[in-house]
Scaffold this active site. Structure first.
Site, PDB file in Angstrom:
ATOM      1  CG  HIS A   1      -5.769   2.498   3.731  1.00  0.00           C
ATOM      2  ND1 HIS A   1      -6.883   2.082   4.435  1.00  0.00           N
ATOM      3  CD2 HIS A   1      -5.536   1.528   2.828  1.00  0.00           C
ATOM      4  CE1 HIS A   1      -7.301   0.920   3.960  1.00  0.00           C
ATOM      5  NE2 HIS A   1      -6.490   0.563   2.988  1.00  0.00           N
TER       6      HIS A   1
ATOM      7  CG  ASP B   1      -8.698   5.856   2.768  1.00  0.00           C
ATOM      8  OD1 ASP B   1      -9.817   5.516   3.172  1.00  0.00           O
ATOM      9  OD2 ASP B   1      -7.641   5.594   3.384  1.00  0.00           O
TER      10      ASP B   1
ATOM     11  CB  ALA C   1      13.670  -5.296   6.275  1.00  0.00           C
TER      12      ALA C   1
ATOM     13  CD1 TRP D   1      -1.599   0.488  -5.799  1.00  0.00           C
ATOM     14  CD2 TRP D   1      -1.266  -1.438  -6.890  1.00  0.00           C
ATOM     15  NE1 TRP D   1      -1.432   0.793  -7.125  1.00  0.00           N
ATOM     16  CE2 TRP D   1      -1.224  -0.387  -7.823  1.00  0.00           C
ATOM     17  CE3 TRP D   1      -1.072  -2.748  -7.343  1.00  0.00           C
ATOM     18  CZ2 TRP D   1      -1.002  -0.593  -9.189  1.00  0.00           C
ATOM     19  CZ3 TRP D   1      -0.840  -2.963  -8.699  1.00  0.00           C
ATOM     20  CH2 TRP D   1      -0.807  -1.893  -9.600  1.00  0.00           C
TER      21      TRP D   1
ATOM     22  CD  GLU E   1       6.999   0.705  -0.926  1.00  0.00           C
ATOM     23  OE1 GLU E   1       6.360   1.461  -0.165  1.00  0.00           O
ATOM     24  OE2 GLU E   1       7.467  -0.384  -0.562  1.00  0.00           O
TER      25      GLU E   1
ATOM     26  CB  ALA F   1      -6.743  -6.942   0.924  1.00  0.00           C
TER      27      ALA F   1
END
Length: 485
Positions: free
Chosen positions: A36, A132, A363, A383, A388, A403
């Site tokens: 978030h 949010d 990583a 998400w 990405e 989720a």
């Protein structure tokens, strides 16, 4: 506590010490989770760099981790941060869902947030408040503090937003549990979602998290507008529907993809990147379940054997298994709880040392996805990770955990065609087949690779000046005129 880059002070919020008008200032409430915080921070940075605004990120005491503090300290001077005081959640039952914890913490923080917003109104030209997805109750604080404009920032996608906006009516019209639906759930413009894949906090109507989500669905309608971290090309159906005005529903603006811009290349040598440097182009599948995910022991074992069976090069971020807790056990703390290598099949690391690299806990995901050697991403479908992957043109193998991830997996695999989903059984042969297909398959794999390349181009075009996402954000900022506070 501020991060040292506080908002500009001005007399009554109208000017600075030189008499010049102060920049527009935006307060943003970040509910717990780096997933978030990162997109909201990127929005704040974009407002500063393109629109001359300043921002304050307001965070919760429950997530004051070293990772979060370091992230906040790295933000530019135009973006400051404040932490809300702790609230007592000890009356909640042990094992309360994450969605319940976040929603309760927000609701109980309304008085403290009202004080912060009143202070910001005195010291900045506060033009807007942004909450949010689990922070809709904070609109009460913004209203009490007299903030002129209240927005919802939705860090996930248009499919999930559509579902939550329809929840108050679905609560009445769906009599049993979503998981027991005989037919997939069909919502305007959306890919049909099988009942078991519907948003996890909705899967048990007796759980307080379900009631909270219904509550948020009603509360979202109090926003002046909803900003969504998605873009039209990846969800054309709901994008078309939500662009049309609807009575009682705020305007919806897709402004994504907003991802962490800094690849961290200045952090010095990294064994992962050094290993990737030695691999052929597009030859490695990156395996990571995000900052909060962990697998049960048996699935972890099958994944290891599946990767070995696939014959593909791999880079795997491994954590100790989730048998003693939930698959989202790491939500507040991404570190592996125990030595994860002890849970891998005997001899696995030695047998695969020429083609694979296994690293514990973490990583540099952006750097890995951006690397020329990365050709696929086995992902939990969080998400941020999806965006990405699309920004860097990496096709996906979908392995959702919790989720909204199962719903995302359906949309990506059955809808837009940017991923191949691992079958529910999670057997090694099926894992190996999915990995091979996305990396070198000439049928569905080739189609997925082509679609992701197309989406990568669309994402970049939308964010450029004059592009769809840039134009949508500029339209919102255009409503911030002098003196509205």
């Amino acid at each position: 506590m501020e991060n040292g880059n506080g908002p500009s002070s001005c007399c009554n919020g109208n000017g600075n010490s030189n008499g010049a008008p102060s920049p527009p200032h935006v307060a943003m409430l970040v509910t717990p989770g780096m997933g978030h915080l990162i997109p909201l921070a990127e929005l704040a940075k974009l407002l500063a760099s393109r629109h001359g605004a300043t921002a304050t990120l307001v965070t919760f005491a429950s997530t004051a981790s070293a990772t979060q503090r370091a992230f906040l300290a790295s933000l530019p001077p135009a973006v400051s941060s404040l932490a809300l005081p702790p609230v007592d959640l000890s009356d909640l039952p042990r094992g309360a869902a994450i969605e319940t914890l976040m929603s309760e913490e927000c609701a109980r923080s309304v008085p403290a947030l009202t004080d912060i917003l009143l202070r910001l109104r005195r010291t900045t030209r506060l033009v807007a408040f942004v909450a949010d997805l689990f922070g809709a109750d904070s609109f009460d604080a913004a209203r009490a503090a007299g903030v002129a404009r209240r927005y919802l920032f939705f860090p996930t996608n248009l499919h999930v937003l559509t579902l939550i906006l329809h929840l108050p009516e679905l609560d009445v019209s769906v009599p049993g549990e979503f998981r027991d639906l005989a037919e997939p759930l069909r919502l305007p413009g959306c890919v049909p979602i099988p009942g078991p894949d519907v948003l996890m906090p909705l899967q048990d109507k007796s759980n307080p998290s379900y009631k909270w989500m219904v509550h948020h669905g009603a509360k979202y309608r109090e926003a002046d507008a909803i900003l969504v971290n998605s873009f039209d090309a990846v969800e054309p159906g709901p994008a078309k529907i939500l662009r049309q005005p609807a009575p009682g529903r705020p305007a919806v603006f897709p402004i994504g993809p907003l991802i962490q811009a800094d690849r961290g290349s200045s952090d010095g040598p990294c064994p992962c990147i050094e290993w990737l440097d030695r691999q052929p182009d597009r030859s490695v599948i990156f395996v990571s379940f995000g900052s909060g995910g962990a697998l049960p022991t048996e699935q972890m074992r099958e994944l290891a054997l599946g990767l070995e069976l696939s014959g593909q090069r791999f880079l795997w971020v491994v954590r100790s298994p989730s048998d003693e807790g939930a698959v989202n056990d790491n939500y507040y703390d991404a570190e592996s709880k125990k030595d994860p290598f002890a849970y891998l099949p005997e001899g696995f690391v030695e047998r695969t040392k020429d083609v694979g690299l296994v690293v514990p806990s973490w990583a540099p995901q952006i750097r890995v996805l951006a690397h020329r050697a990365t050709g696929g991403f086995l992902t939990h479908c969080g998400w941020n990770s999806v965006l990405e992957s699309l920004v860097y043109g990496v096709p996906m193998v979908a392995w959702p955990l919790y989720a909204e991830q199962r719903q995302n997996a359906v949309m990506l695999s059955e809808g837009v065609g940017a991923a191949i989903r691992v079958p529910e059984s999670k057997g090694r042969e099926k894992i190996a087949a999915a990995v091979r297909e996305v990396m070198e398959g000439e049928g569905k794999g080739a189609a997925v690779r082509a679609k992701v390349a197309e989406l990568q181009k669309a994402a970049a075009e939308g964010l450029r000046e004059g592009g769809a996402a840039a134009t949508a954000l500029a339209e919102v900022v255009g409503t911030w005129t002098c003196g509205e506070n």
